[in-house]
Design an enzyme around this catalytic site. Structure first.
Site, PDB file in Angstrom:
ATOM      1  N   ARG A  52       0.929  -0.911  -0.004  1.00 48.89           N
ATOM      2  CA  ARG A  52       0.061   0.052   0.029  1.00 48.89           C
ATOM      3  C   ARG A  52       0.739   1.174   0.052  1.00 48.89           C
ATOM      4  O   ARG A  52       0.565   2.369  -0.298  1.00 48.89           O
ATOM      5  CB  ARG A  52      -1.146   0.094   1.123  1.00 48.89           C
ATOM      6  N   TYR A 110     -13.314  18.357 -16.466  1.00 49.98           N
ATOM      7  CA  TYR A 110     -14.018  16.997 -16.430  1.00 49.98           C
ATOM      8  C   TYR A 110     -15.024  16.862 -15.254  1.00 49.98           C
ATOM      9  O   TYR A 110     -14.905  17.100 -14.243  1.00 49.98           O
ATOM     10  CB  TYR A 110     -12.877  16.037 -15.923  1.00 49.98           C
ATOM     11  N   ASP A 183      -4.450  19.821 -14.118  1.00 55.62           N
ATOM     12  CA  ASP A 183      -5.073  18.256 -14.641  1.00 55.62           C
ATOM     13  C   ASP A 183      -4.447  18.215 -15.993  1.00 55.62           C
ATOM     14  O   ASP A 183      -4.931  19.057 -17.129  1.00 55.62           O
ATOM     15  CB  ASP A 183      -6.637  18.294 -14.545  1.00 55.62           C
ATOM     16  N   LYS A 208      -6.143   7.520 -19.391  1.00 54.10           N
ATOM     17  CA  LYS A 208      -5.996   8.038 -21.072  1.00 54.10           C
ATOM     18  C   LYS A 208      -5.024   7.850 -21.585  1.00 54.10           C
ATOM     19  O   LYS A 208      -4.423   6.731 -21.914  1.00 54.10           O
ATOM     20  CB  LYS A 208      -6.534   9.528 -20.722  1.00 54.10           C
TER      21      LYS A 208
HETATM   22  N1  PLP Z   1      -9.365  14.152 -15.576  1.00 53.54           N
HETATM   23  C1  PLP Z   1     -10.022  14.151 -16.792  1.00 53.54           C
HETATM   24  C2  PLP Z   1      -9.477  15.342 -17.791  1.00 53.54           C
HETATM   25  C3  PLP Z   1     -10.687  13.130 -17.265  1.00 53.54           C
HETATM   26  O1  PLP Z   1     -10.914  13.106 -18.593  1.00 53.54           O
HETATM   27  C4  PLP Z   1     -10.809  12.038 -16.501  1.00 53.54           C
HETATM   28  C5  PLP Z   1     -11.682  10.881 -16.987  1.00 53.54           C
HETATM   29  O2  PLP Z   1     -12.364  10.686 -17.908  1.00 53.54           O
HETATM   30  C6  PLP Z   1     -10.430  12.150 -14.872  1.00 53.54           C
HETATM   31  C7  PLP Z   1      -9.633  13.373 -14.666  1.00 53.54           C
HETATM   32  C8  PLP Z   1     -10.714  10.887 -14.133  1.00 53.54           C
HETATM   33  O3  PLP Z   1      -9.902   9.835 -14.328  1.00 53.54           O
HETATM   34  P1  PLP Z   1     -10.501   8.219 -14.110  1.00 53.54           P
HETATM   35  O4  PLP Z   1     -11.510   8.017 -14.881  1.00 53.54           O
HETATM   36  O5  PLP Z   1      -9.118   7.894 -14.268  1.00 53.54           O
HETATM   37  O6  PLP Z   1     -10.692   8.304 -12.636  1.00 53.54           O
END
Ligand code: PLP
Length: 393
Positions: A52, A110, A183, A208
């Site tokens: 962990r 997002y 992000d 992604k």
């Molecule tokens: N940030 C962005 C720009 C995203 O497109 C996504 C998911 O689509 C996330 C964060 C969240 O990621 P996860 O689906 O891996 O939890």
């Protein structure tokens, strides 16, 4: 081991270039162990206790991502932590803040992050305010010196692809004693390295582009400094336990080896598609930072290098019905959520996000993969023609 001074593409392709110390294999091993043996004197040979907290397979992906983003690396320890998902990574940053802290968040971002903040941040005691981070005056007047602890930016921002000027946001935030977290899922370190523009923290949904094959759920947080806030994020992960499995971490380091090829290819094709579709009579708008008509184009051209990313959106002149008809009509694009994989995806974002979504109902989001550009263009052209035949005659 001494690291050669080579381009990031080279580091990525070779997974940092280190062979497995036991076998000499060029492909690293997966370490599935959850625990590590103590020596008779009670010490641990490699300071690892329990998975962990630490696992060598996480460290492979963490070390490579830290090198690509330019995160802090001191004495073999890098300021990168893998998480079980992008959401686990994002929420670890917010949950490392203290009750009462004021947080400014990009208004367009997002939706999962927006939803989590709306549902849980208040009970966590955070004072969250959404602001248009592309509007520097709006941001400047929203910052509360001494109270604003974090400015959270997504750029280009899902699904309108608004572009935020990271250096300008950094100056405003730092003058008021706030950190900037970016992000960087959509841009990836191939196109933007937020630390070079003053960011303090970088977050990824590694699900992604970083992994790139739509078969791993993972996230990451990186820091420009190994400071107490970074240690708090690390401690959050260790104690809350939102870690990926070693197999996912291994797949992620494998996926990152082709990151540059995939992102460059997706960016080139996305630009070709956006250029082809701009002005199409069935469309109200094509949203892509690479188009000179995009309001964020100048900033994107300065802040992104080597392309404008593989994500774009189209808005149908005929509204949601025509959007649904295009979805029915495509044969090469896959109708699915998510982004950043090798296959191209098309999605009605409003439907996915639900009735509270601020996304226009005429919008279709496209994630461009690595297929032949001509196939993708022909597929969209046919689906658009079928959706609105009268507009094309
Ligand atoms: N940030 C962005 C720009 C995203 O497109 C996504 C998911 O689509 C996330 C964060 C969240 O990621 P996860 O689906 O891996 O939890």
């Amino acid at each position: 081991m001494e690291r050669l001074s080579v381009a990031p593409e080279t580091l990525a392709a070779q997974g940092l270039g280190e062979a497995d110390p036991t076998s000499g294999g060029l492909v690293p091993v997966i370490t599935p162990a959850t625990n590590y043996e103590r020596r008779p004197d009670g010490s641990y040979p490699q300071d690892r206790v329990y998975t962990r907290a630490d696992n060598p397979t996480y460290e492979l992906a963490e070390g490579l991502l830290a090198a690509l983003e330019g995160a802090a690396i001191e004495g073999g320890n890098c300021a990168c932590a893998l998480f079980a998902s992008g959401m686990a990574a994002a929420t670890a940053v917010f949950q490392s803040l203290l009750p009462g802290d004021h947080v400014l968040v990009s208004r367009i971002l997002y939706w999962g992050v927006r939803k989590w903040l709306s549902e849980f941040a208040l009970t966590w005691g955070l004072d969250v305010e959404f602001v248009d981070t592309t509007d520097l005056d709006a941001l400047a007047s929203a910052i509360r010196p001494g109270r604003t602890r974090l400015v959270w930016v997504e750029t280009p921002a899902n699904p309108m692809w608004d572009v935020t000027d990271l250096a300008a946001v950094g100056e405003l935030a730092h003058a008021a004693g706030a950190r900037v977290a970016v992000d960087n899922t959509v841009s990836t370190p191939v196109l933007t390295r937020p630390f070079e523009h003053g960011a303090d923290l970088v977050m990824h949904s590694a699900t992604k582009y970083l992994n790139g094959h739509s078969d791993v759920l993972a996230g990451a947080v990186l820091s420009a400094r190994r400071d107490p806030f970074w240690e708090r994020i690390r401690s959050w992960r260790r104690n809350a336990g939102a870690v990926p499995g070693p197999f996912e971490a291994w797949l992620l380091q494998r996926g990152m080896r082709t990151l540059f090829l995939r992102v460059h290819r997706a960016s080139e094709t996305a630009l070709a598609i956006a250029t082809h579709l701009a002005g199409h009579p069935a469309l109200r708008d094509v949203l892509y930072p690479g188009l000179p008509s995009h309001p964020g184009h100048q900033i994107a051209a300065r802040q992104m290098s080597g392309g404008f990313g593989g994500m774009l959106s189209i808005r149908m002149a005929g509204g949601p019905e025509h959007a649904a008809a295009v979805l029915r009509g495509v044969r090469v694009f896959k109708r699915a959520t998510s982004l950043g994989g090798v296959e191209s995806l098309i999605e009605h974002r409003g439907l996915t996000e639900g009735p509270s979504s601020p996304v226009p109902p005429d919008l279709l989001r496209l994630s461009i993969g690595i297929e032949a550009a001509a196939d993708l263009i022909a597929d969209l052209a046919a689906a658009l023609a079928a959706a609105q035949p009268e507009a094309l005659t």
